[in-house]
Design a protein around this motif. Structure first.
Motif, PDB file in Angstrom:
ATOM      1  N   SER A   1       0.806  -1.231   0.000  1.00 42.82           N
ATOM      2  CA  SER A   1       0.000   0.000   0.000  1.00 42.82           C
ATOM      3  C   SER A   1       0.835   1.275   0.000  1.00 42.82           C
ATOM      4  N   THR A   2       2.166   1.187   0.192  1.00 43.33           N
ATOM      5  CA  THR A   2       2.932   2.443   0.158  1.00 43.33           C
ATOM      6  C   THR A   2       3.818   2.542  -1.076  1.00 43.33           C
TER       7      THR A   2
ATOM      8  N   VAL B   1       6.907   9.171  -0.864  1.00 43.31           N
ATOM      9  CA  VAL B   1       6.082   8.552   0.175  1.00 43.31           C
ATOM     10  C   VAL B   1       6.805   8.710   1.492  1.00 43.31           C
ATOM     11  N   MET B   2       6.100   9.137   2.527  1.00 39.15           N
ATOM     12  CA  MET B   2       6.720   9.174   3.843  1.00 39.15           C
ATOM     13  C   MET B   2       6.006   8.178   4.746  1.00 39.15           C
ATOM     14  N   ILE B   3       6.771   7.266   5.325  1.00 33.04           N
ATOM     15  CA  ILE B   3       6.185   6.304   6.265  1.00 33.04           C
ATOM     16  C   ILE B   3       6.587   6.759   7.656  1.00 33.04           C
ATOM     17  N   ALA B   4       5.632   7.257   8.409  1.00 34.03           N
ATOM     18  CA  ALA B   4       5.930   7.774   9.750  1.00 34.03           C
ATOM     19  C   ALA B   4       5.664   6.678  10.767  1.00 34.03           C
ATOM     20  N   HIS B   5       6.600   6.523  11.692  1.00 36.72           N
ATOM     21  CA  HIS B   5       6.480   5.475  12.700  1.00 36.72           C
ATOM     22  C   HIS B   5       6.205   6.106  14.054  1.00 36.72           C
TER      23      HIS B   5
ATOM     24  N   TYR C   1      10.365   7.748   8.768  1.00 36.92           N
ATOM     25  CA  TYR C   1      10.573   8.829   9.727  1.00 36.92           C
ATOM     26  C   TYR C   1       9.953   8.447  11.067  1.00 36.92           C
ATOM     27  N   GLY C   2      10.492   8.974  12.139  1.00 36.26           N
ATOM     28  CA  GLY C   2       9.861   8.721  13.434  1.00 36.26           C
ATOM     29  C   GLY C   2      10.861   8.759  14.567  1.00 36.26           C
ATOM     30  N   PRO C   3      10.376   8.669  15.808  1.00 38.61           N
ATOM     31  CA  PRO C   3      11.283   8.716  16.958  1.00 38.61           C
ATOM     32  C   PRO C   3      12.129   7.449  17.048  1.00 38.61           C
ATOM     33  N   THR C   4      13.188   7.518  17.845  1.00 38.06           N
ATOM     34  CA  THR C   4      14.099   6.385  17.958  1.00 38.06           C
ATOM     35  C   THR C   4      13.382   5.178  18.571  1.00 38.06           C
ATOM     36  N   GLY C   5      13.641   4.000  17.991  1.00 41.14           N
ATOM     37  CA  GLY C   5      13.050   2.787  18.532  1.00 41.14           C
ATOM     38  C   GLY C   5      11.650   2.464  18.051  1.00 41.14           C
ATOM     39  N   ALA C   6      11.143   3.215  17.049  1.00 41.76           N
ATOM     40  CA  ALA C   6       9.765   2.962  16.609  1.00 41.76           C
ATOM     41  C   ALA C   6       9.687   2.004  15.412  1.00 41.76           C
TER      42      ALA C   6
ATOM     43  N   ARG D   1       3.357  12.762  19.014  1.00 37.67           N
ATOM     44  CA  ARG D   1       2.617  13.946  18.573  1.00 37.67           C
ATOM     45  C   ARG D   1       3.413  14.727  17.541  1.00 37.67           C
ATOM     46  N   MET D   2       4.701  14.928  17.832  1.00 40.84           N
ATOM     47  CA  MET D   2       5.542  15.680  16.889  1.00 40.84           C
ATOM     48  C   MET D   2       5.626  14.956  15.540  1.00 40.84           C
ATOM     49  N   THR D   3       5.768  13.629  15.597  1.00 38.16           N
ATOM     50  CA  THR D   3       5.875  12.846  14.356  1.00 38.16           C
ATOM     51  C   THR D   3       4.616  12.978  13.522  1.00 38.16           C
ATOM     52  N   LEU D   4       3.466  12.888  14.184  1.00 36.53           N
ATOM     53  CA  LEU D   4       2.196  12.962  13.450  1.00 36.53           C
ATOM     54  C   LEU D   4       1.993  14.344  12.841  1.00 36.53           C
ATOM     55  N   VAL D   5       2.379  15.380  13.590  1.00 35.46           N
ATOM     56  CA  VAL D   5       2.237  16.745  13.060  1.00 35.46           C
ATOM     57  C   VAL D   5       3.125  16.906  11.823  1.00 35.46           C
ATOM     58  N   TYR D   6       4.344  16.390  11.925  1.00 35.93           N
ATOM     59  CA  TYR D   6       5.332  16.465  10.847  1.00 35.93           C
ATOM     60  C   TYR D   6       4.809  15.749   9.591  1.00 35.93           C
ATOM     61  N   ALA D   7       4.306  14.535   9.808  1.00 32.69           N
ATOM     62  CA  ALA D   7       3.819  13.749   8.675  1.00 32.69           C
ATOM     63  C   ALA D   7       2.581  14.400   8.061  1.00 32.69           C
TER      64      ALA D   7
END
Length: 313
Positions: free
Chosen positions: A44-45, A281-285, A64-69, A297-303
């Motif tokens: 799908s991506t 395509v950006m896959i945010a984790h 993209y996303g925070p460390t460890g996601a 929250r920051m990741t979701l805003v960014y994406a």
């Protein structure tokens, strides 16, 4: 398609803040929960970008996303559950083999990391730090990078796993094998027609697959000294990427924004991928843990912001 982010510290009986909930809903093209398989995420991506690369467009996939996601897991995967890198390349070779009757093609790939604003070749780590140069046509080249030509996806998997072992990884309090660098896999597909025509056309499509380093907060990772400096560099390049995304997403608005691609090596290398002739395509984790509420929250805003960028391919 929806992500609902709830604040873990919220008290349902608090009458004073009843109407000031920090619960937010984000809408995306596609949302996967913990049950999604690597195959589903890939189909799908990324799967529909391959046709474009063969017809000579560029394509980019960001993790993209925070460390460890789970960014490296999504991109590289494991032997039993391969990630996006290998699935994309397998499908790319399959699609190219279907066109071999009228087209000659060659596929070359390079794998590099950007660590503390310096570029290292992961397929030949002894070559030291490399320079970014711009050629006469204005496209960005990396001087002295190893390019491997191959038609075999298995060979590539071995190269990538070997390259990934060379990647700078250090333990932090948040993640035992935290990637401290951005890894960029660049695949170039060049095709030319077998019929010797006068105006022979050559198609070049580039595919970038980027496994970004985790955005992090020093408080969460408890970094000191060298780790802290690295974290600052990581956040600086992610901030530069964010600034480019902001400026691009506001284009076509009331005021034209200057997009500063030269702020970091990462954005300079991906200039075409972000604002140019490219499908991206950006896959945010995000992590479901309550301790990483702010990061999520920051990741979701960014994406969410990245979603508003429109490029003309």
């Amino acid at each position: 398609q929806r992500v609902v982010l709830m604040d873990p510290s919220e008290d349902p009986d608090d009458i004073l803040r009843a109407n000031r909930s920090r619960e937010k809903t984000f809408v995306f093209d596609m949302v996967f929960d913990h049950r999604a398989t690597q195959e589903e995420v890939y189909v799908s991506t990324t799967k529909n970008l391959i046709g474009g690369v063969i017809s000579g467009y560029n394509a980019t996939i960001f993790a993209y996303g925070p460390t460890g996601a789970g960014k490296t897991y999504t991109m590289l995967g494991m032997d039993c559950e391969p990630g996006i890198y290998i699935r994309t390349l397998q499908d790319l070779f399959k699609a190219l083999e279907a066109t071999t009757e009228e087209m000659d093609y060659r596929v070359s790939m390079s794998y590099l990391e950007i660590y503390n604003e310096a570029i290292r070749d992961l397929l030949n780590p002894s070559s030291g730090f490399l320079d970014l140069r711009e050629d006469s046509r204005g496209s960005i080249q990396i001087a002295g990078i190893t390019e491997v030509s191959t038609r075999n996806a298995q060979e590539i998997m071995q190269l990538l796993t070997k390259g990934n072992k060379q990647r700078t990884q250090e333990p932090t309090a948040a993640n035992k094998t935290s990637s401290r660098s951005h890894a960029v896999l660049q695949v170039t597909v060049t095709q030319k027609s077998q019929r010797k025509a006068a105006g022979e056309e050559r198609r070049t499509g580039k595919l970038f697959m980027v496994d970004l380093a985790g955005s992090e907060r020093a408080a969460q990772t408890q970094n000191r000294g060298k780790r802290m400096k690295e974290g600052a560099h990581i956040n600086r390049s992610l901030l530069a990427l964010g600034n480019c995304i902001n400026a691009l997403s506001e284009k076509g608005g009331s005021r034209a924004h200057f997009v500063n691609f030269r702020d970091s090596k990462l954005t300079r290398l991906l200039k075409d991928a972000l604002g140019g002739n490219s499908r991206t395509v950006m896959i945010a984790h995000i992590s479901p843990a309550s301790t990483s509420f702010e990061e999520s929250r920051m990741t979701l805003v960014y994406a969410y912001r990245a979603k508003t960028i429109k490029t003309q391919v």
